[in-house]
Structure formats: structure tokens, C-alpha cells
Design a protein around this motif. Structure first.
Motif, short mmCIF file in Angstrom:
data_model
loop_
_atom_site.label_atom_id
_atom_site.label_comp_id
_atom_site.label_asym_id
_atom_site.label_seq_id
_atom_site.Cartn_x
_atom_site.Cartn_y
_atom_site.Cartn_z
N ALA A 20 13.08 -1.76 11.09
CA ALA A 20 13.88 -1.27 9.96
C ALA A 20 13.01 -1.07 8.74
CB ALA A 20 15.01 -2.27 9.65
N LEU A 21 12.04 -1.95 8.53
CA LEU A 21 11.09 -1.80 7.42
C LEU A 21 10.20 -0.57 7.61
CD1 LEU A 21 9.96 -5.49 6.80
CD2 LEU A 21 11.17 -4.04 5.16
N ARG A 22 9.85 -0.29 8.85
CA ARG A 22 9.04 0.91 9.12
C ARG A 22 9.81 2.16 8.72
NH1 ARG A 22 8.91 5.05 12.44
NH2 ARG A 22 10.68 4.31 13.67
N MET A 23 11.08 2.22 9.11
CA MET A 23 11.88 3.40 8.84
C MET A 23 12.34 3.48 7.39
SD MET A 23 14.19 3.56 12.32
CE MET A 23 14.76 5.25 12.01
N HIS A 24 12.48 2.32 6.75
CA HIS A 24 12.99 2.30 5.37
C HIS A 24 12.19 1.31 4.51
CE1 HIS A 24 16.51 4.37 7.07
NE2 HIS A 24 16.52 3.44 8.00
N PRO A 25 10.90 1.54 4.29
CA PRO A 25 10.14 0.62 3.44
C PRO A 25 10.71 0.62 2.03
CG PRO A 25 8.90 2.64 3.80
CD PRO A 25 10.10 2.70 4.70
N PRO A 26 10.93 -0.56 1.42
CA PRO A 26 11.49 -0.59 0.06
C PRO A 26 10.66 0.21 -0.94
CG PRO A 26 11.62 -2.76 1.05
CD PRO A 26 10.81 -1.91 1.99
N LEU A 27 9.34 0.17 -0.79
CA LEU A 27 8.44 0.96 -1.64
C LEU A 27 7.91 2.11 -0.79
CD1 LEU A 27 7.29 0.80 -4.56
CD2 LEU A 27 5.26 -0.27 -3.57
N VAL A 28 8.29 3.36 -1.13
CA VAL A 28 7.96 4.49 -0.26
C VAL A 28 6.55 5.01 -0.44
CG1 VAL A 28 10.35 5.24 0.01
CG2 VAL A 28 9.01 6.08 -1.93
N THR A 29 5.96 4.74 -1.58
CA THR A 29 4.57 5.12 -1.81
C THR A 29 3.95 4.12 -2.76
OG1 THR A 29 3.12 6.97 -2.44
CG2 THR A 29 5.03 6.58 -3.81
N SER A 30 2.63 4.08 -2.77
CA SER A 30 1.92 3.14 -3.64
C SER A 30 0.71 3.84 -4.23
CB SER A 30 1.49 1.91 -2.85
OG SER A 30 0.77 1.00 -3.66
N SER A 31 0.22 3.32 -5.32
CA SER A 31 -0.98 3.91 -5.93
C SER A 31 -1.98 2.81 -6.24
CB SER A 31 -0.63 4.67 -7.21
OG SER A 31 -0.16 3.79 -8.21
N ARG A 32 -3.23 3.19 -6.23
CA ARG A 32 -4.32 2.30 -6.61
C ARG A 32 -5.19 3.00 -7.64
NH1 ARG A 32 -1.78 -1.14 -4.81
NH2 ARG A 32 -2.22 -2.64 -3.16
N LEU A 33 -5.59 2.27 -8.66
CA LEU A 33 -6.40 2.82 -9.75
C LEU A 33 -7.87 2.51 -9.49
CD1 LEU A 33 -5.98 4.26 -12.51
CD2 LEU A 33 -6.10 1.99 -13.56
N CYS A 34 -8.69 3.53 -9.52
CA CYS A 34 -10.13 3.36 -9.25
C CYS A 34 -10.81 2.78 -10.49
CB CYS A 34 -10.74 4.70 -8.88
SG CYS A 34 -12.47 4.60 -8.39
#
Length: 500
Positions: A357-371
């Protein structure tokens, strides 16, 4: 008049040049990239809030995946890098973590306006993040989780009673609201030692404040757009994510809980007890204590309620999976219908169901990282230099639905994680329900514990089906939400098994 017209056109021309100044950034570096739109960049629907930004990322992912390991994009007017290959994602999250240890939200929060959230490890960076994370990590040991489990069981029992009574009415249940009542009561018990009374009172105070804590304001969104478009405005525009009234409520709640324990000499191995230990060992301030409690509350309440509601939805759609899970629950419950802490950890199919269920509906759909320093990323002979201050995007949802990573990704099939396969998916960074690397979700173990306890209690006592009120043809992520919350809600029906 003529001079005014000339100056107006000149100003408009300069503004236009400013807005498109970086549009050739990626082509100059020979990195594949789409054609950006003025004021909107390459994420137009998300910026206009026509669709959730996840769909902009999904279109970019599907267009470029297999052709390039990364794609250069423009967010408003600034260059960003979207990572497409799991090996590069792992490089960002793990291998080159030193260069990508911060997220871009750290520079947006104002420490004076949001003193409580400013100390949340999610918003912290560099050594301060490392220090605070190390400070909180011991709160999630196995022994402490085991000590908290009876509190979780008590809330689960209240939830079952609530569903039993409410299911006699004809109205369906909003799965997210039901799950949020549950997680609110759990975290309130485990952090403050108080019953939030979400299942017994209409508009319970802690539940209402929990809603406000995560309510999204259009004005905040506008401010973020302005700051992202015109960096110099950071000095003049301050963003307050949480109202003072809400912050003060949780500070007062912590103070009352501390006073009650001190006056009654109460010792209980929960999160508040750990924060008291921190105060005694490290002499942390009252503000830091309150910040830790609100971090525990926010991390344990919102994302877990989203995850539980989606798991219930998928179970409601699949009688086969639900029946199989119910059999495992029955085989692990004692004669009173209770499942011990140890048994819950051993229930492999429950774990598979929840992770699917987490695979199909991850609470956070995208993430970012600052270089934080210039660094090269390389894959299959293709290389790109990520400059200091640039954000790198990781599209969790798109990776989870990539058929190269998962067979028939749109199907709810927990058995894909049979025979220890889940570890391989996690190690390859094609499954990232809690993120990955050293900055993986701090409260992951607690989230898993309370979520699986909720699913076991519900599936063990009710037959779950999806109500026609659910707008699932297909499910659509709400464009106004930052997290994976579906438009129209997830409406379910519960039939008590005792009636059979």
C-alpha cells in the motif's frame, strides 16, 4: 507620456529577461530538458494548482526514462535536476549523501515565526540536523516501542468499538478521518499521556488542532512561489507555517503533562519520559522540549493516517488479500483476540500488505535534496555536474510505478514481497516509502507499529469494502495538498464479522 511608455516596455523587457535567464542552462550543458514556460517553468500544472505536482513529475519521468538517467528542469526560473535511474537515486541518498544531506525547506522556515518547527529534524541542516537526529533516535528503540504497544492496543480497542457503533448507521466512513482519529489518539497517549478523545467527542480539541497543524494555506503557497522566483524577497517575506495559537496549544499541553507527572510522581516509558530524560541529561530548554513533542506528534500523526487509509482502501478493493490477511491475524491472535508485540512483528503478510500500500500510495510523492558542494553524478557514461545550491528531485511515486522496477505496478499484489524480496527492493532504492539513506524517516519504526496494529484490529473485526462515494476512476491526488491525499476522500463500509 511617451517616456512612461518607453520605461514601461523597458521594465517589462528586463523582467522577461530575468524570468528566462536560466532557461538555456541545461542545453548549454548538453543535458536533456523540456522547454520551460515563462513564470511556470517545467511544472506548470503544479504551480497553477490545476493538478498535484506529482503528475508533472510523472509526465517528465515517462517521457525521458530509458533515454537519459537524469533530466534538467526549470522550477519557476531556477534549474533543478530530476533523477530517473535507481542507481543514481541511491548515489544521492546514500553514496554521495555528504553532498545532499539537506533539503530545501531548511532555508524557508523562519526561526522567530516558527520556533517549534524550526527545531524539527526535517527542517534542520548540516551539523544541527545531525545533532538533533542523534538526540531523538534513542526514543525509537525496540524496548520503548514494546513499552508503548499496550497504549496502542487500548486505542485500537476504542477504534473497534467506535466502528462497531457507527457502522450501524447507513453513512460510509471517511478512511482518512477514521485513521487520523486513531493516530491522533495514539500519539497523544504516547507523547503527552492524555486521551485525545477523538472517538468519543465531536470536535475533540487535540484532533481539531492536529487538523490545523497541517492545513495548507494558499497564502503560504503564494509566498513560496514569490521567494522561489525572486530570491532577494527572502529578506522581506517571512513564511509562518504554523499559527501562534496552534504552537501555544501544544506548548501548554506539554507543560500540563509535565506538571501532572511531577505532582503525581508518575513514571511511564513513553516519548514524554524520554524528553524528560533529555532535559535532565542535557539541560535542554523548554522550547526544545516542546519542539521535540510537536515533532513526535506531527511525524506520528499525519503521514501514518494517510498510509493506513490507503491500506484500508486497497484491502477494501481486494477480497482475496483481505481474507488472506484475516487468516494470518486469526492465527496469531490469542484466545482473547489480542496480538502480542512479538507476534505483530512476525506477521509477514501484514508487513507485505502495508508496504505494498505504501508503494502504491507513498505519503510523500516526491522529495528533494539540496546540493551543498559541486559534485558529479554519473551513470552509463553520462555525467552531469550538480552545482552548489541546486536542488535534486527524486520522484518516489513514479519510481514505484515503473514496470522496470515492479511487475504490473498498478496491481495491489503484496506477494511481490515474498521470500525476503522487500530488502532487495529497498536496497536498490526502487521502494522508498520512508525515503532512504541516513535521512530516512526518523519515526519509521513507530509508524509501522501503530499502522500495522490498526490494520490488524480492523481487518480482524470487520469486512471492509469500498463505498461508491469514493472517486476512484481513477484516484486523483488533491492539487492543493503537499502530501498524497486523494480528492473526494476514501470512503469505506465496515461490516462487523460478529454478525456473520
Amino acid at each position: 507620456m511617451i517616456l512612461f511608455i518607453i520605461l514601461t516596455f523597458a521594465a517589462a523587457g528586463l523582467l522577461y529577461l530575468y524570468l528566462i535567464w536560466n532557461f538555456s542552462y541545461w542545453s548549454k550543458r548538453r543535458v536533456p530538458s523540456p522547454k520551460a514556460k515563462v513564470l511556470l517553468g517545467d511544472l506548470p500544472n503544479g504551480i497553477l494548482r490545476k493538478e498535484n505536482m506529482a503528475y508533472d513529475f510523472e509526465r517528465l519521468y515517462n517521457k525521458y526514462k530509458g533515454k537519459t538517467p537524469f533530466v534538467g528542469i526549470i522550477q519557476l526560473r531556477d534549474p533543478r535536476l530530476l533523477i530517473l535511474e535507481p542507481e543514481l537515486i541511491k548515489d544521492v541518498l546514500v553514496g554521495k549523501f555528504h553532498y545532499f544531506k539537506n533539503n530545501e525547506f531548511a532555508d524557508m522556515i523562519d526561526t522567530k515565526l516558527d520556533p517549534l518547527f524550526a527545531k524539527n529534524p526535517f527542517f534542520l541542516k548540516d551539523d544541527e540536523w545531525k545533532e538533533k537526529r542523534a538526540e531523538i533516535t534513542p526514543a525509537f528503540t525496540t524496548n520503548r516501542m514494546k513499552a508503548l504497544y499496550p497504549l496502542i492496543q487500548d486505542v485500537s480497542a476504542r477504534m473497534v468499538k467506535y466502528i462497531t457503533i457507527e457502522s450501524k448507521k447507513s453513512d460510509p466512513f471517511d478512511a482518512r478521518e477514521l485513521s487520523a482519529k486513531y493516530t491522533t489518539d495514539v500519539v497523544s497517549n504516547c507523547i503527552f499521556g492524555v486521551d485525545a478523545e477523538s472517538f468519543t467527542k465531536e470536535n475533540a480539541k487535540i484532533r481539531e488542532m492536529g487538523k490545523k497543524l497541517f492545513s495548507s494555506s494558499p497564502w503560504i503557497f503564494i509566498k513560496m512561489i514569490l521567494i522561489e522566483s525572486f530570491k532577494f524577497l527572502k529578506r522581506f517575506i517571512k513564511i509562518q507555517f504554523t499559527e501562534i495559537e496552534i504552537q501555544q496549544f501544544f506548548v501548554d499541553l506539554m507543560k500540563q503533562a509535565l506538571k501532572y507527572r511531577d505532582e503525581n510522581n508518575i513514571q511511564r516509558e513513553d516519548f514524554l519520559d524520554y524528553i524528560i530524560q533529555l532535559r535532565n541529561k542535557k539541560n535542554i530548554s523548554e522550547l526544545e522540549m516542546a519542539s521535540h513533542t510537536i515533532s513526535f506528534f506531527s511525524d506520528g500523526f499525519e503521514t501514518s493516517s494517510i498510509a493506513i487509509s490507503h491500506a484500508l482502501y486497497e484491502l477494501g478493493k481486494s477480497k482475496r488479500v483481505q481474507d488472506k490477511l484475516r487468516e494470518e491475524i486469526k492465527n496469531n491472535a490469542n484466545k482473547n483476540g489480542q496480538i502480542s508485540f512479538e507476534k505483530l512483528q512476525e506477521m509477514s503478510y501484514l508487513d507485505q500488505v502495508f508496504h505494498e500500500a505504501l508503494r502504491m500510495h507513498p505519503p510523500l510523492v516526491t522529495s528533494s535534496r539540496l546540493c551543498s558542494e559541486d559534485v558529479d553524478l554519473e551513470y552509463d557514461g553520462k555525467k552531469v555536474t550538480v552545482e552548489k545550491g541546486m536542488s535534486v528531485f527524486i520522484p518516489y511515486l513514479s519510481v514505484h510505478y515503473d514496470p522496470e522496477n515492479f511487475l504490473e505496478p498498478k496491481n495491489f499484489h503484496p506477494e511481490r514481497f515474498d521470500d525476503g524480496a522487500m530488502k532487495d527492493y529497498l536496497d536498490r532504492c526502487v521502494l522508498m516509502p520512508f525515503g532512504g539513506g541516513p535521512r530516512i524517516c526518523l519515526g519509521m519504526r513507530f509508524a509501522l507499529l501503530q499502522s500495522k496494529a490498526a490494520l490488524a484490529a480492523i481487518v480482524g473485526n470487520f469486512e471492509v469494502t469500498v463505498n461508491s462515494k469514493t472517486q476512484d476512476n481513477p484516484l486523483v491526488i488533491d492539487p492543493k495538498e503537499f502530501l498524497n491525499i486523494k480528492t473526494g476522500g476514501l470512503w469505506l463500509d465496515f461490516k462487523p464479522l460478529s454478525e456473520e
